[in-house]
Design a protein around this motif. Structure first.
Motif, PDB file in Angstrom:
ATOM      1  N   LYS A   1       4.407   3.739  -9.493  1.00  0.00           N
ATOM      2  CA  LYS A   1       3.062   3.172  -9.544  1.00  0.00           C
ATOM      3  C   LYS A   1       3.061   1.831 -10.275  1.00  0.00           C
ATOM      4  O   LYS A   1       2.367   0.880  -9.882  1.00  0.00           O
ATOM      5  CB  LYS A   1       2.124   4.154 -10.242  1.00  0.00           C
ATOM      6  CG  LYS A   1       0.647   3.823 -10.066  1.00  0.00           C
ATOM      7  CD  LYS A   1      -0.208   4.963 -10.607  1.00  0.00           C
ATOM      8  CE  LYS A   1      -1.686   4.683 -10.333  1.00  0.00           C
ATOM      9  NZ  LYS A   1      -2.541   5.793 -10.812  1.00  0.00           N
TER      10      LYS A   1
ATOM     11  N   ASN B   1       1.929  -5.580  -6.087  1.00  0.00           N
ATOM     12  CA  ASN B   1       0.549  -5.858  -5.677  1.00  0.00           C
ATOM     13  C   ASN B   1       0.074  -7.193  -6.239  1.00  0.00           C
ATOM     14  O   ASN B   1      -0.558  -7.997  -5.538  1.00  0.00           O
ATOM     15  CB  ASN B   1      -0.357  -4.727  -6.140  1.00  0.00           C
ATOM     16  CG  ASN B   1      -1.787  -4.900  -5.663  1.00  0.00           C
ATOM     17  OD1 ASN B   1      -2.053  -4.864  -4.473  1.00  0.00           O
ATOM     18  ND2 ASN B   1      -2.702  -5.099  -6.600  1.00  0.00           N
TER      19      ASN B   1
ATOM     20  N   SER C   1       3.855   7.156  -4.780  1.00  0.00           N
ATOM     21  CA  SER C   1       3.607   7.631  -6.145  1.00  0.00           C
ATOM     22  C   SER C   1       2.838   8.946  -6.133  1.00  0.00           C
ATOM     23  O   SER C   1       3.182   9.892  -6.862  1.00  0.00           O
ATOM     24  CB  SER C   1       2.814   6.567  -6.916  1.00  0.00           C
ATOM     25  OG  SER C   1       2.442   7.041  -8.182  1.00  0.00           O
ATOM     26  N   GLU C   2       1.818   9.035  -5.293  1.00  0.00           N
ATOM     27  CA  GLU C   2       1.021  10.259  -5.192  1.00  0.00           C
ATOM     28  C   GLU C   2       1.862  11.421  -4.655  1.00  0.00           C
ATOM     29  O   GLU C   2       1.756  12.561  -5.127  1.00  0.00           O
ATOM     30  CB  GLU C   2      -0.173   9.995  -4.275  1.00  0.00           C
ATOM     31  CG  GLU C   2      -1.133  11.171  -4.169  1.00  0.00           C
ATOM     32  CD  GLU C   2      -2.324  10.849  -3.274  1.00  0.00           C
ATOM     33  OE1 GLU C   2      -3.072  11.793  -2.933  1.00  0.00           O
ATOM     34  OE2 GLU C   2      -2.490   9.662  -2.910  1.00  0.00           O
TER      35      GLU C   2
ATOM     36  N   ASN D   1       0.814  -1.214   0.000  1.00  0.00           N
ATOM     37  CA  ASN D   1       0.000   0.000   0.000  1.00  0.00           C
ATOM     38  C   ASN D   1       0.850   1.268   0.000  1.00  0.00           C
ATOM     39  O   ASN D   1       0.374   2.344  -0.365  1.00  0.00           O
ATOM     40  CB  ASN D   1      -0.940   0.010   1.211  1.00  0.00           C
ATOM     41  CG  ASN D   1      -1.957  -1.124   1.173  1.00  0.00           C
ATOM     42  OD1 ASN D   1      -2.386  -1.538   0.095  1.00  0.00           O
ATOM     43  ND2 ASN D   1      -2.343  -1.617   2.332  1.00  0.00           N
TER      44      ASN D   1
ATOM     45  N   MET E   1       1.492   3.215  -3.594  1.00  0.00           N
ATOM     46  CA  MET E   1       0.519   4.181  -4.102  1.00  0.00           C
ATOM     47  C   MET E   1       0.685   5.537  -3.394  1.00  0.00           C
ATOM     48  O   MET E   1       0.558   6.600  -4.016  1.00  0.00           O
ATOM     49  CB  MET E   1      -0.899   3.654  -3.892  1.00  0.00           C
ATOM     50  CG  MET E   1      -1.203   2.357  -4.641  1.00  0.00           C
ATOM     51  SD  MET E   1      -0.980   2.497  -6.436  1.00  0.00           S
ATOM     52  CE  MET E   1       0.535   1.542  -6.662  1.00  0.00           C
TER      53      MET E   1
END
Length: 745
Positions: free
Chosen positions: A401, A408, A384-385, A378, A381
């Motif tokens: 990502k 994942n 990446s953001e 997790n 993500m």
């Protein structure tokens, strides 16, 4: 007979033993198939190839005992193939004795080769049977069975007298106590596992079938095989047990009882007798004795006398069966016919599936590691953001990502793989229920049948262990409270025999278990009056309850509809515990019932407790997770549609009035906010009542791993644990069961 092995052949012997162990895994099964399909050439070839390979290997390394017996079995198999002998019970039993001898011999020999260092030795190693007569006895039985099978099958009646062999197998190799103790530990564990599996199968399947169909020859044969396997396990265990110990004396006594019971089963089988009710009752007494003794073997405490005269009861039945004559013109063994489709299923394709036993702690450790990986995935993500928004690096954000998506996928595959290993069929629990129904029918005089569906449905082993007791209680309730007496059923126009259906099936990511009966049903008005009489609710509270809410009052502590206390039920201490235990494993139980038509109890369970999915929300700048299992939907509610009455708030959702409460108020972190134009709400349900819980923000769904809280934190109401988000933030997991209790009070 002494076997001579040259030290330079030890390596070759180890290779042969590895092959023989693989053969033994499937040899007994193939021999049992031969009893039902004696003309199947493929089964004969499979057995012959195994025996021939064992004989060749034993001859090469000088194990003369195995060579002699294998040669005799080969002669018998050739005669079967050439139709010179008839396959019957006595012949199969004699070949199985060879398998038992071989199994014990190889196990002890394997341990010797494992513990002894031969690299520093030269010359010859001698292996000797402590009791030479054992080998000679088996050889004699093989020859005698061959001779008997050359005559007409109806002239041969096996009374079971040829089976007892009192001398235990013991190889005269390193007869030290240290060696025996080490060997005994492994054999004890295997003996307990295999014997328990056989006992459960007899008690929960085969004997139930015979209680319904007394002439089920296949079930009688299978019970005999199961008891024979237990007796063989005792013989192996005795061979490595100190003769001076209490365990040895206990096993000897146990062996005598099991052998006597096996002789009774052999007579019933060979004389084609029906398995009458008195035999079924005696067999259930025997099952209780076997289970009790297994507990004693596990603890090695044999102070109490467990048989309670059981051997005399068995001998009495043997005497009764011996007075019956074997039907003339029939074989002493019933060959169960199979249709073409079933025969193909039974035939072997020559391959034996391989499996290993793994300690459950290792699986738990692996699952915990994968759970940590799920938390770590997790983070990609989130990173990446952050790269995209805070550092303005869109290309790098895209690469992270992509890597996150790859991790994942791998973590999902690992999670599914380890979960599939932990999954077990629910029939391990279901198989206990026929005995429960039978016992209640016997004690109450009612007539009822249990139908089971979906036994192959799989669920996490941890959940299986915790659902067993609640399920037994619900089944007992259906049988005792639900099913009426035969006369009452006839008066209502129902069949005299009541039906209880136990079914399991998958729905979405849940397993549903249903217990459905066609009994008297639950009268909600009677429940209401009973609850008022007991002071569990007030008349005012009862008046505003709907039918489903009234029926669910049976889950209140102390509630019981029984008119009198019996051994089965009536004390009012069961259903609340059932609901509590099911809630502990994130499950729900609901009831559907109609008077005189029946009742259905539905248990909804998660597939696993290790990893869950939840909805992340924000309240007063704090983050929480709601498990998805209890969420019906998420909605936005207009401020104008929220109303207050007697200090409580409610709203209308698609024409239905439901209560609404703010999570900040429940957790004492803030006041109710009724000023916003719209309120974000989660609709929670306990199966009968829906309730809206207002939060500040609805975020996203996410997989999470529950971390239990320790010490004082563990007792915080409304919180079931904590977890980590991808950004490393610790968040609390909301317990919807507690929340619904808060808002209802």
């Amino acid at each position: 007979m002494c076997s001579r092995i040259y030290i330079e052949d030890i390596h070759m012997l180890k290779m042969f033993i590895d092959d023989w162990v693989k053969y033994l895994d499937g040899l007994e099964k193939e021999i049992l198939k031969l009893e039902l399909h004696s003309k199947d050439s493929q089964i004969l070839n499979n057995i012959f190839e195994c025996v021939h390979s064992i004989k060749s290997g034993s001859s090469f390394v000088g194990l003369r005992s195995i060579t002699r017996l294998s040669y005799e079995v080969e002669i018998t198999l050739d005669a079967i193939k050439d139709l010179k002998v008839t396959v019957n019970t006595g012949l199969i039993d004699s070949i199985l004795l060879y398998v038992d001898f071989l199994s014990a011999y190889i196990k002890k020999l394997f341990e010797v080769l494992k513990k002894r260092d031969f690299r520093s030795e030269n010359g010859v190693m001698y292996l000797e049977l402590k009791y030479e007569q054992r080998e000679e006895d088996i050889l004699e039985i093989l020859k005698l069975a061959f001779v008997n099978c050359e005559v007409k099958s109806d002239e041969y009646i096996n009374t079971g007298e040829q089976q007892p062999l009192e001398n235990e197998i013991s190889l005269d190799i390193l007869e030290s106590e240290e060696f025996k103790e080490g060997l005994a530990y492994g054999i004890k564990e295997q003996f307990l596992i295999e014997s328990t599996e056989n006992i459960e199968r007899m008690e929960n399947d085969l004997l139930i079938r015979l209680d319904t169909t007394s002439n089920d020859r296949e079930a009688i044969n299978e019970i005999f095989r199961a008891v024979h396997s237990i007796k063989g396990g005792i013989g192996i265990y005795l061979a490595v047990t100190n003769p001076q110990s209490s365990l040895y004396a206990g096993l000897k006594k146990f062996s005598k009882v099991v052998h006597t019971f096996e002789s009774l089963l052999a007579l019933v089988r060979d004389k084609e007798c029906k398995f009458e009710k008195n035999l079924v009752d005696l067999s259930f007494i025997m099952m209780d004795y076997l289970k009790s003794f297994m507990s004693s073997v596990d603890s090695e405490e044999f102070n109490a006398v467990y048989d309670k005269g059981i051997i005399e009861k068995i001998k009495e039945q043997i005497s009764n069966v011996e007075k019956l004559s074997t039907p003339l013109g029939k074989s002493a063994v019933a060959i169960i016919g199979q249709d073409a489709g079933k025969t193909e299923d039974i035939k072997s394709n020559g391959s034996v599936p391989q499996s290993i036993r793994v300690n459950e702690d290792k699986l738990d450790k692996m699952m915990n590691t994968i759970s940590e990986l799920i938390i770590a995935k997790n983070s990609f993500m989130h990173i990446s953001e952050k790269l995209n928004l805070e550092y303005d690096l869109p290309e790098m954000s895209k690469e992270v990502k992509q890597v996150g998506a790859y991790v994942n996928r791998i973590s999902d595959e690992l999670q599914n793989a380890i979960m599939s290993i932990r999954m077990v069929e629910i029939k391990t629990v279901f198989q206990k229920m026929p005995r429960v129904i039978r016992d209640i029918a016997q004690s109450t005089g009612k007539r009822m049948e249990l139908y089971m569906e979906g036994e192959s449905t799989e669920i996490d082993k941890t959940i299986i262990e915790q659902i067993s007791d609640p399920l037994v209680h619900l089944i007992r309730n259906s049988a005792d409270h639900g099913i009426e007496d035969p006369n009452e059923r006839l008066f209502k126009g129902k069949p005299e025999t009541g039906s209880i259906i136990l079914r399991a099936y998958n729905k979405n990511k849940n397993v549903l278990i249903e217990i459905e009966d066609d009994g008297k049903g639950i009268d909600s008005e009677n429940v209401k009056q009973k609850a008022i009489d007991k002071g569990l609710i007030t008349e005012k509270e009862a008046e505003v309850m709907n039918k489903d809410q009234l029926i669910n009052l049976i889950f209140l502590p102390g509630f019981s509809m029984a008119k009198k206390i019996t051994e089965v039920s009536g004390r009012g201490v069961g259903m609340d515990i059932v609901k509590s235990n099911i809630s502990k494993i994130n499950g729900k139980v609901t009831i559907e019932s109609e008077v005189d038509k029946g009742t259905k109890m539905i248990i909804r369970l998660p597939l696993t407790l290790a990893v869950s999915r939840g909805l992340i929300v924000e309240v007063e700048r704090e983050t929480y997770i709601f498990p998805l299992e209890y969420i019906v939907e998420t909605v936005k509610i207009s401020r104008n549609s929220i109303h207050e009455f007697n200090g409580k708030f409610f709203t209308y959702l698609r024409g239905e009035a439901i209560g609404i409460e703010w999570l900040s108020k429940l957790f004492l972190t803030g006041e109710r906010n009724t000023e916003n134009e719209e309120v974000n709400a989660i609709i929670l349900s306990n199966g009968t009542v829906n309730y809206a819980i207002a939060v500040d923000k609805l975020k996203n769904e996410q997989e999470f791993v529950v971390k239990t809280l320790e010490g004082h934190l563990a007792s915080i109401p409304g919180i079931s644990g904590s977890t980590l988000l991808g950004n490393g933030q610790v968040v609390l997991i909301v317990n919807p069961v507690d929340i619904l209790k808060f808002v209802e009070n």
